[in-house]
Design an enzyme around this catalytic site. Sequence first.
Site, mmCIF file in Angstrom:
data_model
loop_
_atom_site.group_PDB
_atom_site.id
_atom_site.type_symbol
_atom_site.label_atom_id
_atom_site.label_comp_id
_atom_site.label_asym_id
_atom_site.label_seq_id
_atom_site.Cartn_x
_atom_site.Cartn_y
_atom_site.Cartn_z
ATOM 1 N N SER B 216 -22.608 2.617 -11.067
ATOM 2 C CA SER B 216 -21.396 3.606 -11.027
ATOM 3 C C SER B 216 -21.782 5.060 -11.516
ATOM 4 C CB SER B 216 -20.293 3.243 -11.712
ATOM 5 O OG SER B 216 -20.498 2.629 -13.041
ATOM 6 N N GLY B 218 -19.864 7.822 -11.824
ATOM 7 C CA GLY B 218 -18.672 8.655 -11.902
ATOM 8 C C GLY B 218 -18.068 9.211 -10.749
ATOM 9 N N GLY B 221 -19.408 8.512 -7.354
ATOM 10 C CA GLY B 221 -19.075 7.114 -6.506
ATOM 11 C C GLY B 221 -20.195 6.154 -6.859
ATOM 12 N N GLY B 247 -14.493 1.955 -14.178
ATOM 13 C CA GLY B 247 -16.072 1.059 -14.315
ATOM 14 C C GLY B 247 -15.392 -0.297 -13.966
ATOM 15 N N ASP B 248 -14.264 -0.633 -14.839
ATOM 16 C CA ASP B 248 -13.674 -2.119 -14.649
ATOM 17 C C ASP B 248 -12.990 -2.401 -13.385
ATOM 18 O OD1 ASP B 248 -14.631 -2.207 -17.430
ATOM 19 O OD2 ASP B 248 -12.547 -1.413 -18.130
#
Lengths: 308, 308
Positions: B216, B218, B221, B247-248
Site C-alpha cells: 500500500s 498511501g 494506491g 490499510g486494513d
Amino acid sequence: MILTVTLNAALDITYRVPRLRPHRTHRITEVSERPGGKGVNVARVLAALGHRTVATGFAGGGTGDALRALLAETAVTDALVPVGGATRRTVAVVDGTTGDTTQLNEPGPTVSPAEWDTFLGTYRELLGEARAVALCGSLPPGVPVDVYARLTRAARTAGVPVLLDTSGEPLRRGLAARPDLAKPNADELAALTGSTEPLRAARDTRRRGAHAVAASLGPDGMLAVTADGSWQAAPPRRFAGNPTGAGDSAVAGLLSGLVEDLPWPARLARAVALSAATVRAPAAGEFDRATYEELRERVVVTDHSPAA
Amino acid sequence: MILTVTLNAALDITYRVPRLRPHRTHRITEVSERPGGKGVNVARVLAALGHRTVATGFAGGGTGDALRALLAETAVTDALVPVGGATRRTVAVVDGTTGDTTQLNEPGPTVSPAEWDTFLGTYRELLGEARAVALCGSLPPGVPVDVYARLTRAARTAGVPVLLDTSGEPLRRGLAARPDLAKPNADELAALTGSTEPLRAARDTRRRGAHAVAASLGPDGMLAVTADGSWQAAPPRRFAGNPTGAGDSAVAGLLSGLVEDLPWPARLARAVALSAATVRAPAAGEFDRATYEELRERVVVTDHSPAA
C-alpha cells in the site's frame, strides 16, 4: 468515620512516554491505573492517615468496575452508588523529557433523576455515622448545579461538618448553603471573587457563606481565614515533582485535623506537609511518608489575624 | 468463512478536542469507542462486504469485555481467546483545529504459554472451516517473535491461503514461511529491504518468501508483484480525511478478492476503492459506501509486468 463524596469519580490512567509529540503515534511502555476523582483521592489519603473512611458518589460500566476493583485494594470503604452510564476515564500523559503532564478528562456519565434519588438516600444514611464530610470535584452531566448546596444543607441538618472543594458555579451555589469550610485554590478564588490578592479573596469568599476558607496557594502553602483568626502556612522549601492531587491531600489534612479537633495552625501545618509529600509521590491519592513526617513540624505558620 | 487473527486486539478510544495543547488539561466533549486492532478492523470491513467472517486472537480484562460487547454489535463472529491480562487501549486524540490525530497505544497484555497453547488449538480448529486467513498487526508481550511463521505454516498445511500484514521482525520471520500474500506499506517495505523504490522493494520482499506482495502506497494506491504479473492501482483523485484503517480495508479488499477468485487487477481496484472509502469514513473498520461504489470502476490499474 469520615465520608467523602465524588459525584464524578474516575478511573485515572497514566501513560509515560519518552516525549509527547502532537500528531504522532506513541507506543506506551508504562501504563498505571488508579481509583480517582478528588473525593476518592481525599479518602485514600485519610485512610492512609489511619482514619476510617467511606467513599460515596457514582460508579458504572466497565470503567466503574475497574475503579471499584482498585478501590477494594485500599483501606477505603466503597459506598459508591451504581449508575447506568460508564464512569469517566482521565488520561494523564507524562512527558519523560520535560516531566510535564498533558491531561485528557472525559465528561462522565449522565446521571438520571432516579439514580440521583438513590444517591441522596445513601448519602443521608451515611451521614448518620459520619464525623465529617468532604464534597469534592466537578459534576457529571444530569446532576443539578446547586447539588453541593443541597448536600451541604443535608449535612448541616444532620450536624455533620462539611468541607466543600469545587469550582465555578457549583462552588458559588454551594457557598450560599454555609459549609463549615471551603478549600478553593488561587485560580478558583480569583474566578469567584475577581481578586488575585489571596487574603482579600479569601475574606470575600467567607462573606459569601463559608464559615471558614482555606485557600491552597500551590508552592506557597495555604491561607486560612476563620472565625478564630487568619493564618498562612508555608513549607520550609520548594518541592519538585507532580502537583496532581496535592490539593486533595490538603483536604485530607484539613478534614482529619477537624475531626481530631486540632487548632487551626496545626491543621494547616498538616495540610501543607501532606501537600508537599504528595508532590513527592508518583500519583494523586498517595504521599511520600518520609517527606510528610519530616515536614509536619517544619511548616512555618504565620498569624495573619487582624489582631495579630 | 474468512478468518482474521488479531493477537493484540484493542479497545480503540477516540477523543475529540478543540485543540491539543501539550502540558495542559483538556475537558473531552466527545468520546467514542470501537472494537480495534488491525485484524478486527479487517473483519468488520469483510463482514460489511457480505462475507461470513470470524475474528480470533486474545481478549481479557474489563477492556476485553468492552471490546467483545462492541464486536457483538457487528456481523463478525467472535472467536477471541480469553487471556488473564487486560486488552490494550489505544487512544486517538483528534485535534479539531488541524484535524490531525495524536495516537497513544498501550502495549497489550502478556500472554502466558498456556494461553498461547489454547489459542493455537482454537486457530487450528477454525482453519478447518476457513477459505482464507489474515494474520494482522503487532504482537503482545509473551508471544514468540516467529509466531506468524508458525501460523502461516499451520494454515498452509491446512490448505488455507494466508495474507500477512505486520512489520519489523515478525514480518521478516513470517515471510520465510512463504505466505500467499504479504501487504506491507511503503515504510515497512523500506525498513525490510532498505529500498525506498517500491517496485524494487516489493520484488525483493517476494524473493524473501511471499508468493505475492501487495504494497500500500498511501494516496498513490497499491502495487502488486505476483507470479502472474505486476500491477499498480491508483485512485482517480486524492481524498481528504482520516487515513487510519485504510490499510486494513485494503487487506479486506485483497482477501475478499482472493476468495472470490477475482483476477489481480480487480482485487487491487477493490482494495484501493475500499482504502479511499475508509479515508472518507470517521473510523478504522468503517468505509463510506457511496465512495466505494463510485470508485470501484474508476480505479486506474496499470500493468507493470516485465512482459507488458
